[in-house]
Design a protein around this motif. Sequence first.
Motif, short mmCIF file in Angstrom:
data_model
loop_
_atom_site.label_atom_id
_atom_site.label_comp_id
_atom_site.label_asym_id
_atom_site.label_seq_id
_atom_site.Cartn_x
_atom_site.Cartn_y
_atom_site.Cartn_z
N TYR A 128 -1.06 4.51 1.41
CA TYR A 128 -0.90 3.47 0.07
C TYR A 128 0.70 4.59 -0.74
O TYR A 128 1.09 3.49 -1.69
CB TYR A 128 -2.52 3.07 -0.51
CG TYR A 128 -1.99 2.85 -1.57
CD1 TYR A 128 -2.49 1.92 -2.09
CD2 TYR A 128 -1.91 3.69 -3.66
CE1 TYR A 128 -2.15 0.36 -3.31
CE2 TYR A 128 -1.66 2.88 -4.75
CZ TYR A 128 -1.79 1.89 -4.23
OH TYR A 128 -1.47 1.19 -5.45
N TYR A 183 -6.04 6.25 4.04
CA TYR A 183 -5.95 5.33 3.63
C TYR A 183 -5.00 5.37 2.41
O TYR A 183 -3.98 5.03 1.80
CB TYR A 183 -6.88 4.56 3.12
CG TYR A 183 -7.29 3.29 2.20
CD1 TYR A 183 -6.62 1.92 3.69
CD2 TYR A 183 -6.31 3.26 1.18
CE1 TYR A 183 -6.69 0.90 2.87
CE2 TYR A 183 -6.34 1.62 1.20
CZ TYR A 183 -5.98 1.00 1.58
OH TYR A 183 -5.95 -0.59 1.23
N LEU A 202 -0.60 -3.17 4.18
CA LEU A 202 0.26 -3.21 3.03
C LEU A 202 1.32 -3.25 2.43
O LEU A 202 2.24 -3.76 1.51
CB LEU A 202 -0.06 -1.91 2.46
CG LEU A 202 -1.56 -1.23 2.26
CD1 LEU A 202 -1.61 1.07 2.15
CD2 LEU A 202 -2.17 -1.29 0.76
N THR A 235 -6.17 -5.78 -2.92
CA THR A 235 -5.14 -4.54 -1.87
C THR A 235 -6.24 -4.33 -1.39
O THR A 235 -6.02 -4.48 -0.24
CB THR A 235 -5.13 -3.14 -3.24
OG1 THR A 235 -4.31 -3.57 -4.43
CG2 THR A 235 -4.36 -2.61 -2.14
N PHE A 250 -7.67 -3.09 -7.40
CA PHE A 250 -7.20 -2.18 -6.09
C PHE A 250 -7.93 -2.45 -5.02
O PHE A 250 -8.07 -3.47 -3.83
CB PHE A 250 -7.77 -0.64 -6.06
CG PHE A 250 -7.67 0.01 -4.10
CD1 PHE A 250 -6.64 0.39 -3.73
CD2 PHE A 250 -8.54 0.29 -4.32
CE1 PHE A 250 -6.90 0.60 -2.57
CE2 PHE A 250 -9.38 1.43 -2.69
CZ PHE A 250 -8.11 1.11 -2.16
N THR A 266 -6.01 -5.98 2.92
CA THR A 266 -5.46 -4.76 3.79
C THR A 266 -7.29 -4.43 4.83
O THR A 266 -6.85 -3.15 5.54
CB THR A 266 -5.25 -3.74 3.26
OG1 THR A 266 -6.46 -2.97 2.52
CG2 THR A 266 -3.84 -3.91 2.66
#
Length: 283
Positions: free
Chosen positions: A84, A80, A169, A195, A191, A199
């Motif tokens: 990212y 991850y 992403l 985010t 996040f 995701t």
Amino acid sequence: MKRSFGIIAPVVLWLTVFLVVPMVAVIAVSFMQRDELGNVVFSFTLDNYARFFDPLYLGIYWDTLWLSVLTTVICLLLSYPLAYYISNASPNRQKLWLVLITVPFWINFLIRTYAWVLLLRTQGVVNNALIDIGLIQEPLQMLYTKGAVLLGMVYTFIPYMVLPIYVALEQMDSRLLDAASDLGATRWKSFWHITLPQTKSGIMTGSVLVFITTAGMFVVTDILGGAKAQMLSNIIQNQFLGARDWPYGSALSVLFVLSSLIIIALFNRALRSNYESSKEARV
């Protein structure tokens, strides 16, 4: 309608010949018996499935699940942040990183696995380097351990986790992050609340790919684990090639496929619920 069927007919034929027919044959053999010479005897029995509940095989099955889960979790934790970083890099750097991630696929899988043998064996590169710099006096037993198998699995399947997360992403709506920033949200809150939920599909896709592939892998455990790390896939291989017990090997294969289908069904259900919840949130 006829034109559409003509387009998919080759695919249907291919899947029927090379997937459906072999699977039906495996299911049929799993209910058969074997004689003393290892020949399949066409006599119906459920003993092959009953043998699976022996504590020995159940222990191997749980070891398989545990190693697969641990590999999946480690791959996720490592992949991850990398995905990212790649998604936020410049286009040229993104291309470079994606090429570097896919480079291992250019090399034969067995060659890459045996390379770890050269690194981890008693007189290998890692032990010699540790002795030369004075960290250890005697070589460490790193090869033919469960740790070596775990290392080989993580190394092999990290790309299967990075790429789906990277795609998720890339498809995320960046305007949501801009809106959160304008409203005073910190980067961590953005996040955690934007985010990560956006995701989830990439995380679940990568997790299923890594988990299922790890559970069915027997090459890494054979080469890096030896006899100290046995998975269900190794037992299936041994039943077909070593013990010549095709009915029991077929029964184990059927149980493995059923387990995989259950996991995939749970994945699809979670993915569908995640999609519906995100759609309601946007509405």
